[in-house]
Design an enzyme around this catalytic site. Structure first.
Site, short mmCIF file in Angstrom:
data_model
loop_
_atom_site.label_atom_id
_atom_site.label_comp_id
_atom_site.label_asym_id
_atom_site.label_seq_id
_atom_site.Cartn_x
_atom_site.Cartn_y
_atom_site.Cartn_z
N TYR A 100 0.87 -1.22 -0.07
CA TYR A 100 -0.15 -0.22 -0.22
C TYR A 100 0.97 1.26 -0.08
O TYR A 100 1.83 1.36 0.98
CB TYR A 100 -0.92 -0.02 1.37
CG TYR A 100 -1.68 1.06 1.59
CD1 TYR A 100 -2.77 1.51 0.52
CD2 TYR A 100 -1.84 1.84 2.66
CE1 TYR A 100 -3.59 2.41 0.96
CE2 TYR A 100 -2.82 2.76 3.07
CZ TYR A 100 -3.51 3.13 2.18
OH TYR A 100 -4.40 3.96 2.35
N TYR B 92 -9.60 -4.69 8.91
CA TYR B 92 -8.28 -4.09 9.30
C TYR B 92 -8.32 -3.05 10.23
O TYR B 92 -7.71 -2.76 11.05
CB TYR B 92 -7.33 -3.89 8.07
CG TYR B 92 -6.13 -2.98 8.42
CD1 TYR B 92 -4.98 -3.73 8.61
CD2 TYR B 92 -6.34 -1.74 8.22
CE1 TYR B 92 -3.83 -2.95 8.78
CE2 TYR B 92 -4.84 -0.98 8.44
CZ TYR B 92 -3.97 -1.87 8.78
OH TYR B 92 -2.79 -0.94 9.09
N HIS B 93 -9.22 -2.04 9.85
CA HIS B 93 -9.39 -0.51 10.29
C HIS B 93 -9.92 -0.76 11.77
O HIS B 93 -9.68 -0.16 12.39
CB HIS B 93 -10.05 0.31 9.49
CG HIS B 93 -9.36 0.58 8.30
ND1 HIS B 93 -9.79 -0.15 7.20
CD2 HIS B 93 -8.52 1.37 7.82
CE1 HIS B 93 -9.09 0.07 6.12
NE2 HIS B 93 -8.22 0.99 6.41
N LYS C 257 -9.12 17.41 16.36
CA LYS C 257 -8.58 17.21 15.35
C LYS C 257 -8.97 18.14 14.18
O LYS C 257 -10.09 18.59 14.09
CB LYS C 257 -8.82 15.65 14.92
CG LYS C 257 -8.43 14.66 15.75
CD LYS C 257 -8.41 13.41 15.30
CE LYS C 257 -7.54 13.04 14.05
NZ LYS C 257 -6.17 12.47 14.48
N ASP D 124 -7.97 14.61 8.97
CA ASP D 124 -7.62 13.27 9.34
C ASP D 124 -8.43 12.88 10.56
O ASP D 124 -8.70 13.32 11.52
CB ASP D 124 -6.07 13.80 10.22
CG ASP D 124 -5.51 12.71 10.98
OD1 ASP D 124 -5.93 11.53 11.02
OD2 ASP D 124 -4.62 12.95 12.01
N HIS E 42 -8.42 9.80 11.92
CA HIS E 42 -7.91 8.70 12.87
C HIS E 42 -8.11 9.11 14.32
O HIS E 42 -7.32 10.16 14.79
CB HIS E 42 -6.28 8.50 12.74
CG HIS E 42 -5.97 8.20 11.46
ND1 HIS E 42 -5.60 9.03 10.25
CD2 HIS E 42 -5.99 6.78 10.77
CE1 HIS E 42 -5.19 8.21 9.25
NE2 HIS E 42 -5.51 6.96 9.52
#
Lengths: 469, 702
Positions: free
Chosen positions: B55, B209-210, B582, B586, B588
């Site tokens: 990736y 995955y996340h 944040k 982004d 996350h």
């Protein structure tokens, strides 16, 4: 959606025969035997899949996976580091540094210049395991070391010597077979409850296949066992420490180590010996490369993981750049960290003998052990390991096996990154000569020479780089 | 007693202990046969090894293209494109909200021209391309299709995957644009288009995955991801597709962490469960039962400290993925916890896979750990736990409902907080982070992205393209998109009920976006055309309490932090108050959520700002709430711009007395500049929350 608990919803079970037929069908005429079966040098065929039908069920069986050794969790292993001890203060400093960085065990390679262990062991915490391996012992050194260790009385601090390993690597004895043997006896006599170190790593480094490595490790032990039993001192041995290399074949290496367990149990039972053994595993040297050498870190992690999964009690840390660099803090620490990660981060804390029941590993370890037993019995029938070395047979066998594997690399059937695949020249500062040094000393027999498969490509890269300059 | 050599000839070999108590009958199946517990194909890697698919993407299309070509020459076999955050969120690079993030965490793609550049000299009919795109999936897929067309590639030859898993975006990753229902509608349009035109292309990659990265346990990752998968299956059926038309093109994506045997078992369990779940839809094609998967080694398990340790971690995780039977794999670079990979670190990551594939014997055997009591038991346990989760979701009214009410997000965040408490209390050791730290670790050369330069070049490119295109045609194409978007999805359902299942390009949003892309409409414009009808989703933020303290309340540092916070309350008449925020695109938010809940447990008054804020918005909220501190989390490289803007905004509000502290990935060399811009403390990856709390209180008491 079904409200009941999970069932595999009536999927039909598939027989190994049907599975094999499906593979044959998909091979569209290609030969099953050559397409999907791996034919190994040991004489073993590795199948593409294993099922419960491959489990061996008839007795006699070996119950405890490690004869007389309590089976702990697989992350109970000791993290050990070899410290070259030519100068007490320097070696002691290095050992203390290793302990600070996370080692539980120090293996001192004690040279003859170290007369007394006191300075060597100064300030080392009592819970740290120690093996002082005398590299060229004298009676005086043995006396000094044994009396010190007897006085201290720490069961974790041990002293051993391995004259046969020296003989294999150097092709000669310190003094003679008999006198070297006597030194071993002296040490055992003076240090009851001691250990026997069987450093068998050279067999892997010289190119031996797995069954040969196992067979010679057994023969190596047998030579000592016969000698000590003649003096009635074998019973004084508390543990046998096998030091083995593991290579890149992850699944087969696990099988090899589990095969050692079967062999050991079988040998002990037949010879009426009851000594636990300790398995110490180090990442191999033979498949490391000078170039693209960060790959050696990757290789080490694969190789050590096979040791951990197989239940090794000791993991010996080796830096990724040992081919061309002298010991230095950065790569030494990275090597120790690898073992620490395996110990603390892989969730191995409640895992015991994880491949117990594995169709493939159980089967392959048995087959490797079977072949190893054959070789071991043949070697012993002809007088044992030393006799084989004196007839040059051991050296020849290993050289021939090394050559066969090397040919696979030459044909491209086997790959080493940085050698026959994705090779590139990188500027390196060589602190050590990375290839085979010619021995100028007189030897009794040709020694077993540690090699690396990558050498011929590395030398070519060096030549090309010189020409381009 | 004496050992006699002659006895050795009589030694007979003992056999391994007889183990008949196999805990499951699952492995009486074979690889290549449902339920595929032992693997999807009878020969697995003997037939074809997994695809090495790294990736990557950064900066501009030109630079990423050069990077891809280098990787392909180095042994990589497939591409996996990382887009930058503005692209994910549907903003062109010249958009004011994109400023901090353009080209930082991926490649900036504004138009078809960028996409063409990205794949220059890479034949798309031969190269399998995976694209991680969820929010702006319509314009990105349209650009890819048009780039292929203009490369002369027939659409039916395109192979690869678009992630397109919007449900998990609402759970964990947060790069959504539109609300859940509208987003799901887009997916059904993509299913229709791809099943018609791109039969070899995987139209969705359902990602666990996340979730794992956000802190989910293996059972949660399995249960939630497969439940999402079921939602997509139902969506495909609703869109009028036959199960066998699209189920074989569904693929999955799992995170592989350090729990070695559990991760192997997880992949075996996932295949078994999926086959069983899909069987209920009565597919005719065996492939509809197959769970094909990509895996990525865990980014979360990487440490910023002593990054070379990450080589070992990644290799162990990659081995678990391979032993579990993955179809393709990304291995993280050793510096991926702190920056995008350099050529050097990318080579090591790639060589990890090449080592496993070519140097070891892992490809020589199918499902090598089958029969192992531990692996079989873990497989069975995970199947049962995940099955319970899936049943529970079904009982509660389905995934979409639980996503909207926040239940699942909270469950994952709780698991993440528990894990953090175990690390902070030293119950879980991470080498170099909370144990065996080395103060003298040498600094790494990191990849630095000149964001201002990228914005400049992208803006110029956009200007050029806009100046040369047929503006009226673009406007018309965009209007068509908005018009179709305004029709509710139920209209399509009605068509299905009426039996009107014919493929109509003019009724497919992707098809219309392809037309717009041909006319050089930009990503921002196509996204806005949809946004006009759907609106932009804004998630609400929750903080829970008691989870962190439960596991760490006896820890000495925790107790001192609580005492210090109590003393602050005593002295100031109110608790220390922090606004955690944040800024930029982004999304996350795992870290900031853990900080919020743990600080609250230690006695702080915590305000958690919404995602995707502007610097002005954060400054305004800080002043209104009269906070003592602002904590900014930055994980995507936009920190310099963010802090500069925030400081200026606070200045405008006359509130420079509010201290700014930073968490996330902040390279050491940037800290001076950040301090000059107004930041006063940094808490990078591996910071213990208890020590962070003490440090924040020290700042306030000073």
């Amino acid at each position: 959606m079904s409200k009941k608990g999970f069932t595999s919803h009536g999927f039909e079970s598939v027989s190994p025969k049907a599975w094999k037929q499906q593979i044959q069908f998909e091979l569209t005429g290609a030969d099953y035997n050559t397409s999907v079966i791996t034919h190994r040098q040991e004489g073993i065929k590795v199948k593409p899949f294993y099922t419960s039908e491959d489990l061996l069920t008839s007795s006699p069986t070996h119950k405890s996976a490690q004869a007389a050794t309590p089976q702990g969790n697989i992350n109970d292993f000791l993290i050990s580091f070899e410290v070259y001890a030519n100068h007490s203060d320097m070696a002691n400093k290095k050992a203390l540094w290793c302990v600070e960085k996370g080692c539980d065990k120090i293996i001192f390679l004690v040279q003859e210049s170290i007369e007394h262990p006191e300075k060597l062991l100064a300030n080392i915490p009592i819970d740290i395991h120690i093996n002082l391996i005398l590299q060229k012992p004298s009676s005086q050194q043995i006396e000094n070391f044994s009396s010190y260790l007897n006085r201290v009385g720490n069961p974790r601090w041990q002293c051993s010597t391995d004259p046969i390993s020296h003989f294999l690597i150097h092709g000669k004895w310190w003094k003679s077979e008999i006198e070297d043997g006597k030194l071993l006896e002296e040490l055992i006599e003076k240090l009851p409850g001691g250990i026997l170190t069987i450093d068998s790593r050279i067999c892997h480094s010289a190119g031996a296949h797995m069954s040969l490595q196992l067979a010679h490790a057994m023969s190596h032990f047998t030579s000592y066992a016969i000698q000590l039993s003649e003096k009635n001192t074998l019973s004084k041995i508390k543990e046998v420490h096998f030091q083995l290399h593991t290579g890149n074949d992850f699944l087969m290496e696990i099988s090899k180590l589990k095969a050692l367990d079967l062999l050991w149990a079988s040998v002990c039972q037949s010879l009426h010996i009851s000594i636990p053994y300790v398995l110490c595993v180090e990442g191999a040297a033979i498949d490391k490369t000078l170039y693209t050498n960060n790959t050696n870190t990757i290789r080490n992690s694969t190789q050590l993981l096979s040791g951990v999964i197989a239940g090794a009690q000791e993991i010996l840390c080796t830096p990724y750049d040992r081919i061309h660099k002298k010991s230095h803090a950065y790569s030494d620490r990275l090597a120790i960290n690898q073992a620490l990660i395996l110990k603390h981060e892989c969730h191995f804390e409640n895992i015991k003998d994880p491949l117990s029941g594995s169709y493939a590993v159980e089967r392959l370890s048995y087959e490797l052990a079977e072949k190893a037993l054959e070789i071991y019995q043949k070697t012993e029938a002809k007088g044992g390991l030393i006799a084989g070395m004196l007839r040059h047979e051991i050296q020849r066998d290993m050289q021939s096996q090394y050559q066969k594997t090397l040919e696979k690399f030459q044909k491209g059937d086997a790959v080493l990154i940085g050698a026959n695949y994705l090779a590139k020249h990188e500027p390196l500062s060589l602190e050590k000569y990375p290839f085979i040094k010619k021995q100028h000393n007189k030897t009794l027999v040709p020694p077993l020479v540690p090699k690396r498969y990558a050498m011929e490509w590395e030398q070519k890269i060096q030549r090309d780089s010189h020409e381009n300059r | 007693m004496k050992i006699d050599r002659a006895k050795i000839a009589h030694i007979s070999l003992l056999k391994p202990e007889n183990r008949t108590e196999n805990p499951t009958t699952l492995t009486e199946t074979a690889a290549g046969f449902p339920p595929f517990t032992r693997g999807l194909h009878p020969r697995m890697y003997l037939q074809r090894p997994w695809t090495i698919r790294q990736y990557a993407g950064f900066s501009t299309a030109e630079e990423s293209n050069a990077f891809y070509k280098k990787n392909l020459a180095g042994g990589q076999k497939g591409l996996s494109v990382a887009f930058d955050l503005p692209t994910h969120r549907g903003y062109d690079s010249d958009h004011p909200l994109a400023k901090a993030d353009v080209g930082k965490a991926g490649v900036a793609i504004d138009t078809v021209e960028d996409m063409k550049q990205l794949f220059q000299d890479i034949p798309l009919d031969k190269m399998s391309v995976s694209m991680t795109m969820n929010g702006a999936v319509i314009p990105i897929l349209a650009f890819y299709i048009v780039a292929a067309e203009e490369q002369g590639t027939a659409l039916h030859t395109l192979k690869g995957t678009i992630q397109n898993d919007i449900l998990k975006e609402f759970l964990v990753r947060n790069t959504y644009i539109y609300p859940p229902k509208a987003s799901l509608n887009l997916i059904s349009h993509i299913f229709q288009y791809t099943s018609q035109n791109m039969p070899a292309f995987n139209s969705i990659s359902i990602s666990g995955y996340h979730m794992q990265e956000a802190g989910a346990t293996a059972a949660q990752e399995l249960g939630y991801t497969l439940a999402n998968g079921l939602e997509y299956v139902k969506l495909g059926l609703k869109a009028g597709l036959d199960i066998d038309e699209f189920a074989p093109r569904l693929s999955f994506f799992w995170g592989i962490g350090m729990d070695f045997f559990t991760e192997i078992a997880k992949l075996r369990a996932a295949r078994t469960l999926w086959a069983s779940l899909m069987k209920e839809f009565n597919p005719k094609n065996k492939k509809s039962l197959m769970l094909r998967t990509h895996c990525q080694t865990s980014g979360w398990s990487l440490a910023a400290q002593d990054p070379f340790n990450n080589i070992t971690r990644t290799n162990i995780e990659a081995m678990a993925a391979v032993l579990g039977g993955t179809q393709s794999l990304h291995t993280n670079a050793l510096d991926e916890a702190i920056a995008l990979p350099t050529d050097f670190s990318a080579e090591i990551a790639r060589n990890t896979q090449i080592h496993l594939q070519k140097e070891t014997d892992l490809c020589r055997m199918v499902d090598p750990f089958a029969g192992s009591l531990i692996v079989e038991e873990k497989t069975t346990t995970l199947i049962e736990k995940a099955w319970d989760i899936i049943k529970e979701i079904d009982r509660e009214g389905g995934m979409q409902k639980l996503i909207e009410n926040g239940t699942i997000k909270t469950n994952i965040e709780k698991a993440a907080t528990e894990k953090q408490a175990r690390i902070d209390s030293g119950k879980d050791l991470i080498i170099g982070v909370n144990s065996f730290k080395d103060p003298l670790e040498p600094p790494l050369d990191l990849l630095e992205i000149d964001n201002e330069q990228i914005i400049k070049s992208q803006t110029e490119k956009l200007k050029r393209i806009k100046a040369s295109r047929d503006e009226r045609a673009v406007t018309h194409a965009l209007d068509q998109i908005s018009k179709l978007a305004s029709r509710s999805f139920s209209d399509f359902e009605m068509d299905r009920i009426k039996g009107n299942l014919q493929w109509k390009p003019e009724e497919n949003l992707l098809s219309l976006a392809v037309i717009a892309a041909r006319k050089r409409a930009t990503l921002g414009e196509i996204s806005a055309a949809l946004e006009k009808e759907y609106g932009r989703h804004q998630a609400s933020q929750h903080i829970f309490s008691g989870v962190y303290s439960k596991l760490i309340h006896k820890d000495k540092t925790y107790i001192s932090a609580q005492k210090k916070a109590a003393a602050f309350l005593q002295a100031n008449g109110r608790r220390p108050r922090i606004l955690l925020a944040k800024i930029g695109q982004d999304g996350h938010d795992r870290g900031i959520k853990i900080v919020a809940t743990s600080l609250a447990d230690m006695g702080f008054d915590v305000d958690l700002g919404p995602l995707f804020q502007t610097a002005e918005g954060v400054a305004k909220q800080a002043v209104e709430n009269d906070v003592h501190l602002i904590g900014i989390s930055s994980l995507a490289g936009g920190h310099k711009t963010i802090i500069k803007d925030l400081h200026n905004s606070l200045k405008k509000q006359g509130a420079t007395s509010i201290n700014i502290v930073m968490g996330g990935i902040i390279p050491e060399k940037d800290k001076k500049e950040l301090i000059d811009s107004g930041a006063c403390a940094f808490y990078g990856p591996g910071s213990r929350m208890t020590e962070t709390a003490l440090s924040l209180l020290d700042i306030l008491l000073e």
